[in-house]
Design a protein around this motif. Sequence first.
Motif, PDB file in Angstrom:
ATOM      1  N   THR A  90      14.977 -32.178  24.071  1.00  0.00           N
ATOM      2  CA  THR A  90      14.637 -33.595  23.990  1.00  0.00           C
ATOM      3  C   THR A  90      13.666 -33.885  25.135  1.00  0.00           C
ATOM      4  O   THR A  90      13.922 -33.509  26.277  1.00  0.00           O
ATOM      5  N   ILE A  91      12.549 -34.538  24.804  1.00  0.00           N
ATOM      6  CA  ILE A  91      11.459 -34.735  25.767  1.00  0.00           C
ATOM      7  C   ILE A  91      11.090 -36.210  25.842  1.00  0.00           C
ATOM      8  O   ILE A  91      11.003 -36.887  24.815  1.00  0.00           O
ATOM      9  N   LEU A  92      10.860 -36.693  27.053  1.00  0.00           N
ATOM     10  CA  LEU A  92      10.317 -38.034  27.274  1.00  0.00           C
ATOM     11  C   LEU A  92       8.926 -37.889  27.859  1.00  0.00           C
ATOM     12  O   LEU A  92       8.737 -37.256  28.897  1.00  0.00           O
ATOM     13  N   VAL A 138       9.107 -28.802  19.272  1.00  0.00           N
ATOM     14  CA  VAL A 138      10.579 -28.943  19.323  1.00  0.00           C
ATOM     15  C   VAL A 138      11.091 -29.390  17.954  1.00  0.00           C
ATOM     16  O   VAL A 138      11.651 -30.483  17.810  1.00  0.00           O
ATOM     17  N   PRO A 139      10.942 -28.559  16.919  1.00  0.00           N
ATOM     18  CA  PRO A 139      11.328 -28.965  15.565  1.00  0.00           C
ATOM     19  C   PRO A 139      12.801 -29.316  15.421  1.00  0.00           C
ATOM     20  O   PRO A 139      13.170 -30.113  14.548  1.00  0.00           O
ATOM     21  N   GLN A 140      13.665 -28.740  16.269  1.00  0.00           N
ATOM     22  CA  GLN A 140      15.080 -29.100  16.240  1.00  0.00           C
ATOM     23  C   GLN A 140      15.433 -30.092  17.348  1.00  0.00           C
ATOM     24  O   GLN A 140      16.607 -30.417  17.545  1.00  0.00           O
ATOM     25  N   GLY A 141      14.431 -30.573  18.045  1.00  0.00           N
ATOM     26  CA  GLY A 141      14.645 -31.510  19.132  1.00  0.00           C
ATOM     27  C   GLY A 141      14.061 -32.875  18.811  1.00  0.00           C
ATOM     28  O   GLY A 141      13.859 -33.225  17.652  1.00  0.00           O
ATOM     29  N   LYS A 142      13.752 -33.627  19.863  1.00  0.00           N
ATOM     30  CA  LYS A 142      13.229 -34.984  19.691  1.00  0.00           C
ATOM     31  C   LYS A 142      12.334 -35.326  20.872  1.00  0.00           C
ATOM     32  O   LYS A 142      12.577 -34.890  22.003  1.00  0.00           O
ATOM     33  N   ASP A 173      20.631 -38.662  32.842  1.00  0.00           N
ATOM     34  CA  ASP A 173      20.870 -37.339  32.256  1.00  0.00           C
ATOM     35  C   ASP A 173      20.640 -37.314  30.747  1.00  0.00           C
ATOM     36  O   ASP A 173      21.433 -36.754  29.990  1.00  0.00           O
ATOM     37  N   SER A 174      19.507 -37.887  30.295  1.00  0.00           N
ATOM     38  CA  SER A 174      19.251 -38.023  28.853  1.00  0.00           C
ATOM     39  C   SER A 174      18.325 -36.962  28.276  1.00  0.00           C
ATOM     40  O   SER A 174      18.419 -36.658  27.084  1.00  0.00           O
ATOM     41  N   PHE A 175      17.410 -36.399  29.074  1.00  0.00           N
ATOM     42  CA  PHE A 175      16.332 -35.569  28.518  1.00  0.00           C
ATOM     43  C   PHE A 175      16.285 -34.190  29.174  1.00  0.00           C
ATOM     44  O   PHE A 175      16.519 -34.050  30.372  1.00  0.00           O
ATOM     45  N   ASP A 176      15.935 -33.201  28.359  1.00  0.00           N
ATOM     46  CA  ASP A 176      15.718 -31.858  28.905  1.00  0.00           C
ATOM     47  C   ASP A 176      14.437 -31.791  29.721  1.00  0.00           C
ATOM     48  O   ASP A 176      14.366 -31.063  30.716  1.00  0.00           O
ATOM     49  N   ILE A 177      13.420 -32.536  29.282  1.00  0.00           N
ATOM     50  CA  ILE A 177      12.125 -32.554  29.963  1.00  0.00           C
ATOM     51  C   ILE A 177      11.627 -33.993  30.042  1.00  0.00           C
ATOM     52  O   ILE A 177      11.667 -34.729  29.046  1.00  0.00           O
ATOM     53  N   PRO A 218      20.868 -32.577  34.190  1.00  0.00           N
ATOM     54  CA  PRO A 218      21.041 -31.529  35.200  1.00  0.00           C
ATOM     55  C   PRO A 218      20.518 -30.193  34.658  1.00  0.00           C
ATOM     56  O   PRO A 218      20.827 -29.803  33.531  1.00  0.00           O
ATOM     57  N   GLY A 219      19.691 -29.531  35.434  1.00  0.00           N
ATOM     58  CA  GLY A 219      19.050 -28.313  34.971  1.00  0.00           C
ATOM     59  C   GLY A 219      17.767 -28.560  34.211  1.00  0.00           C
ATOM     60  O   GLY A 219      17.037 -27.616  33.886  1.00  0.00           O
ATOM     61  N   GLY A 220      17.486 -29.830  33.916  1.00  0.00           N
ATOM     62  CA  GLY A 220      16.261 -30.193  33.200  1.00  0.00           C
ATOM     63  C   GLY A 220      15.059 -30.205  34.123  1.00  0.00           C
ATOM     64  O   GLY A 220      15.157 -29.985  35.332  1.00  0.00           O
ATOM     65  N   ARG A 221      13.913 -30.495  33.534  1.00  0.00           N
ATOM     66  CA  ARG A 221      12.659 -30.427  34.283  1.00  0.00           C
ATOM     67  C   ARG A 221      11.905 -31.759  34.260  1.00  0.00           C
ATOM     68  O   ARG A 221      11.897 -32.459  33.247  1.00  0.00           O
ATOM     69  N   VAL A 222      11.274 -32.055  35.385  1.00  0.00           N
ATOM     70  CA  VAL A 222      10.368 -33.192  35.518  1.00  0.00           C
ATOM     71  C   VAL A 222       8.986 -32.623  35.806  1.00  0.00           C
ATOM     72  O   VAL A 222       8.814 -31.831  36.744  1.00  0.00           O
ATOM     73  N   ALA A 223       8.009 -33.007  34.998  1.00  0.00           N
ATOM     74  CA  ALA A 223       6.660 -32.447  35.108  1.00  0.00           C
ATOM     75  C   ALA A 223       5.642 -33.577  35.218  1.00  0.00           C
ATOM     76  O   ALA A 223       5.776 -34.607  34.547  1.00  0.00           O
ATOM     77  N   ALA A 224       4.638 -33.366  36.047  1.00  0.00           N
ATOM     78  CA  ALA A 224       3.565 -34.352  36.188  1.00  0.00           C
ATOM     79  C   ALA A 224       2.249 -33.629  36.449  1.00  0.00           C
ATOM     80  O   ALA A 224       2.226 -32.578  37.107  1.00  0.00           O
ATOM     81  N   ARG A 225       1.167 -34.210  35.955  1.00  0.00           N
ATOM     82  CA  ARG A 225      -0.170 -33.656  36.164  1.00  0.00           C
ATOM     83  C   ARG A 225      -1.119 -34.815  36.466  1.00  0.00           C
ATOM     84  O   ARG A 225      -1.204 -35.776  35.688  1.00  0.00           O
ATOM     85  N   GLU A 226      -1.831 -34.718  37.598  1.00  0.00           N
ATOM     86  CA  GLU A 226      -2.659 -35.823  38.069  1.00  0.00           C
ATOM     87  C   GLU A 226      -4.020 -35.334  38.559  1.00  0.00           C
ATOM     88  O   GLU A 226      -4.109 -34.341  39.288  1.00  0.00           O
ATOM     89  N   ALA A 227      -5.050 -36.043  38.168  1.00  0.00           N
ATOM     90  CA  ALA A 227      -6.392 -35.744  38.659  1.00  0.00           C
ATOM     91  C   ALA A 227      -6.512 -36.069  40.143  1.00  0.00           C
ATOM     92  O   ALA A 227      -5.748 -36.869  40.689  1.00  0.00           O
ATOM     93  N   ASP A 228      -7.473 -35.445  40.782  1.00  0.00           N
ATOM     94  CA  ASP A 228      -7.784 -35.699  42.187  1.00  0.00           C
ATOM     95  C   ASP A 228      -9.268 -36.051  42.257  1.00  0.00           C
ATOM     96  O   ASP A 228     -10.129 -35.176  42.260  1.00  0.00           O
ATOM     97  N   TYR A 229      -9.575 -37.352  42.293  1.00  0.00           N
ATOM     98  CA  TYR A 229     -10.954 -37.807  42.156  1.00  0.00           C
ATOM     99  C   TYR A 229     -11.854 -37.345  43.298  1.00  0.00           C
ATOM    100  O   TYR A 229     -13.037 -37.116  43.093  1.00  0.00           O
ATOM    101  N   LYS A 230     -11.300 -37.203  44.468  1.00  0.00           N
ATOM    102  CA  LYS A 230     -12.124 -36.777  45.596  1.00  0.00           C
ATOM    103  C   LYS A 230     -12.594 -35.338  45.440  1.00  0.00           C
ATOM    104  O   LYS A 230     -13.566 -34.908  46.066  1.00  0.00           O
TER     105      LYS A 230
END
Length: 271
Positions: free
Chosen positions: A41-43, A60-64, A105-109, A135-147
């Motif tokens: 399950t992904i947010l 994630v065909p079996q996920g959401k 504790d709602s999402f795997d990612i 718990p055990g899930g992942r938080v991911a972020a990707r951000e540009a660096d304008y400078k």
Amino acid sequence: MAKEQAVYSHGHDKSVVQDHARRTAQDSAAFLLPHIRPTDTILDVGCGPGTITADLAALVPQGKVIGSDAVEGVLTQARQVAAERGLTNVAFETADANSLPYPDDSFDIVYCHQVLQHVKDPVGILREMRRVAKPGGRVAAREADYKAWAWYPELPEISRWADLYQKVAKSNGGEPNAGRYCHVWARQAGFTPHDIDASWDSWRYTGERVRHFSLSWTGRILQPGFATTAVREGFTTDDEIKAISEAWRFWGTQEDALMVIPHGQILCRKT
């Protein structure tokens, strides 16, 4: 309930949303893809027009997957993207990332892309993302660096735009160089150094992609989030804004035009 206090410098004009809609999970979340399981399950926080979200749902065909954004209008386009692809395991909901409307504790990612640079409290948003991750899930972020952006040809108007963007984005409450701060913000949000995998990646535009990108910025710089702030704060004039807009258009017609946009990335485990 916390609400976003920063102004979105880019706005949601067609010139902006169309450019965002060209993004894919492969070019914007490659660092995350090897960790996705078919049942996850992904947010997707700040999902915009939903093309990345739809790509994640296909994995994630079996996920959401839930795509959330503070602007309901852009979610209409996101729902159309999902419908056109025949995806039934994705939903789109209006939400402010400062107060995510989901239980602990709602999402795997929990993932965001080009969000933290535009907000007043990036640490608070990462803390919210961590809260709703399992718990055990992942938080991911990707951000540009304008400078750290690099481009050719080096037109003086584009260099002037880069200087203005720093001032405008910060005046609007954001951090345009978010890429270099992501790992620091993650630690401040509660992740230990052992929990954080920090990396760098980049977009490289040439040819047709340069043309699309230049046309996007030809329009973006005229939007109120940028132009109104820049003129109101005395950073520039309406005439200079128009000249920079035309320079973006001209830059995109040059045969050897190149744009490189470095990104900071974090992949954090909730332990």
